[in-house]
Design an enzyme around this catalytic site. Structure first.
Site, PDB file in Angstrom:
ATOM      1  N   GLY A   1      -8.886  49.670 -48.163  1.00  0.00           N
ATOM      2  CA  GLY A   1      -8.591  48.483 -47.378  1.00  0.00           C
ATOM      3  C   GLY A   1      -9.507  48.362 -46.186  1.00  0.00           C
ATOM      4  O   GLY A   1     -10.525  49.050 -46.112  1.00  0.00           O
ATOM      5  N   ASN A   2      -9.166  47.479 -45.259  1.00  0.00           N
ATOM      6  CA  ASN A   2      -9.998  47.298 -44.072  1.00  0.00           C
ATOM      7  C   ASN A   2      -9.123  46.957 -42.877  1.00  0.00           C
ATOM      8  O   ASN A   2      -7.915  46.795 -42.995  1.00  0.00           O
ATOM      9  CB  ASN A   2     -11.061  46.221 -44.334  1.00  0.00           C
ATOM     10  CG  ASN A   2     -10.432  44.873 -44.612  1.00  0.00           C
ATOM     11  OD1 ASN A   2      -9.888  44.238 -43.723  1.00  0.00           O
ATOM     12  ND2 ASN A   2     -10.472  44.458 -45.876  1.00  0.00           N
ATOM     13  N   ARG A   3      -9.753  46.820 -41.715  1.00  0.00           N
ATOM     14  CA  ARG A   3      -9.019  46.702 -40.452  1.00  0.00           C
ATOM     15  C   ARG A   3      -8.733  45.274 -40.025  1.00  0.00           C
ATOM     16  O   ARG A   3      -8.361  45.040 -38.877  1.00  0.00           O
ATOM     17  CB  ARG A   3      -9.822  47.379 -39.329  1.00  0.00           C
ATOM     18  CG  ARG A   3      -9.978  48.867 -39.510  1.00  0.00           C
ATOM     19  CD  ARG A   3     -10.677  49.463 -38.281  1.00  0.00           C
ATOM     20  NE  ARG A   3     -10.936  50.874 -38.460  1.00  0.00           N
ATOM     21  CZ  ARG A   3     -10.022  51.821 -38.301  1.00  0.00           C
ATOM     22  NH1 ARG A   3      -8.785  51.492 -37.972  1.00  0.00           N
ATOM     23  NH2 ARG A   3     -10.349  53.092 -38.491  1.00  0.00           N
TER      24      ARG A   3
END
Ligand code: CTP
Ligand code: CA
Length: 236
Positions: A33-35
């Site tokens: 995933g990512n932020r």
């Protein structure tokens, strides 16, 4: 917002905004995933609603608390997890939309296979490699397909700048590559962009030319973006 000219200028328009970050399962309990906080996308959805649009927010892994105010304001929220789900939801809504804004941080790659059972560590054996495949580029597809005539397609580019070029140079290349009508280039990293309340964007057209700059709260930036988008909409 306080902008007197903004009131109702999206009345009669349908818009789709994607927000958040997609997650690609590695196994039933893990993901890539990512932020992305999703806040700029949610602000875009809220601003469009306030300007009179019928709004679909495709929300990738956003907390209920983040989308609740939009929902309360009449935004139709569709929750998705993976890039494949986001792509389906965005394209379905885009078929009837005057504007599509891809504010979501889309995972570039996904694991090529997802086992049904949790991957187990074999003590001392080291990690098993995770094979990845490239995800479809939802924005580039939308720009190429134009699911509705006259539709305005807007992308975001989160850039840090590196040895190959500045934030703006990377943004220009991306604008030309993607084929979107507008690209909002956003400097990220070191306390900028992701996870903070304020934002700064430079709006580029499909040729990579600067058409506007905006800074302020994510809502103020959202309203500035809609101000540019409305100028690109065919009249009704
Ligand atoms: N995007 C998309 N589908 C992807 C990757 C990105 O629709 N598979 C969209 C994003 O929602 C954003 C724009 O493309 O609107 C730019 O995303 P970005 O990650 O900055 O661009 P990439 O082309 O993936 O390039 P890179 O990550 O290498 O900078
Ligand atoms: Ca990317």
């Amino acid at each position: 917002g306080a902008e007197p000219d903004a009131a109702g200028d999206l009345a009669g328009r349908a818009v789709v905004v994607s927000a958040g970050g997609t997650r690609e399962p590695i196994d039933p309990v893990r993901f890539i995933g990512n932020r992305s906080s999703g806040r700029q996308g949610v602000a875009l959805a809220e601003a469009a609603r306030a300007r009179g649009a019928e709004v679909t927010l495709v929300a990738a892994n956003l907390d209920e608390a983040v989308t609740a105010p939009a929902r309360a304001a009449g935004v139709h929220v569709e929750a998705v997890e993976t890039t494949a789900e986001l792509r389906d939801a965005v394209r379905r809504a885009a078929a009837g939309a005057d504007v599509v804004v891809m504010a979501a941080a889309v995972a570039d790659f996904r694991p090529s296979v997802t086992p049904d059972a949790k991957i187990k560590k074999v003590p001392g054996a080291g990690p098993a490699p995770i094979a990845l495949v490239e995800n479809p580029d939802v924005l580039a597809e939308l720009a190429a397909d134009r699911l509705r005539p006259g539709q305005v397609v807007v992308g975001f580019a989160a850039e840090t700048g590196d040895a190959d070029g500045s934030v703006l140079e990377h943004g220009r290349d991306k604008a030309r590559r993607k084929g979107a009508d507008l690209l909002a280039v956003n400097a990220v990293g070191a306390g900028r962009g992701f996870g903070v309340a304020t934002n700064e964007v430079t709006m580029l057209d499909a040729r990579g030319e600067v058409v506007a700059e905006a800074a302020g709260t994510k809502r103020e930036v959202a309203d500035a973006i809609w101000g540019v988008v409305t100028k690109n909409l065919p009249s009704i």
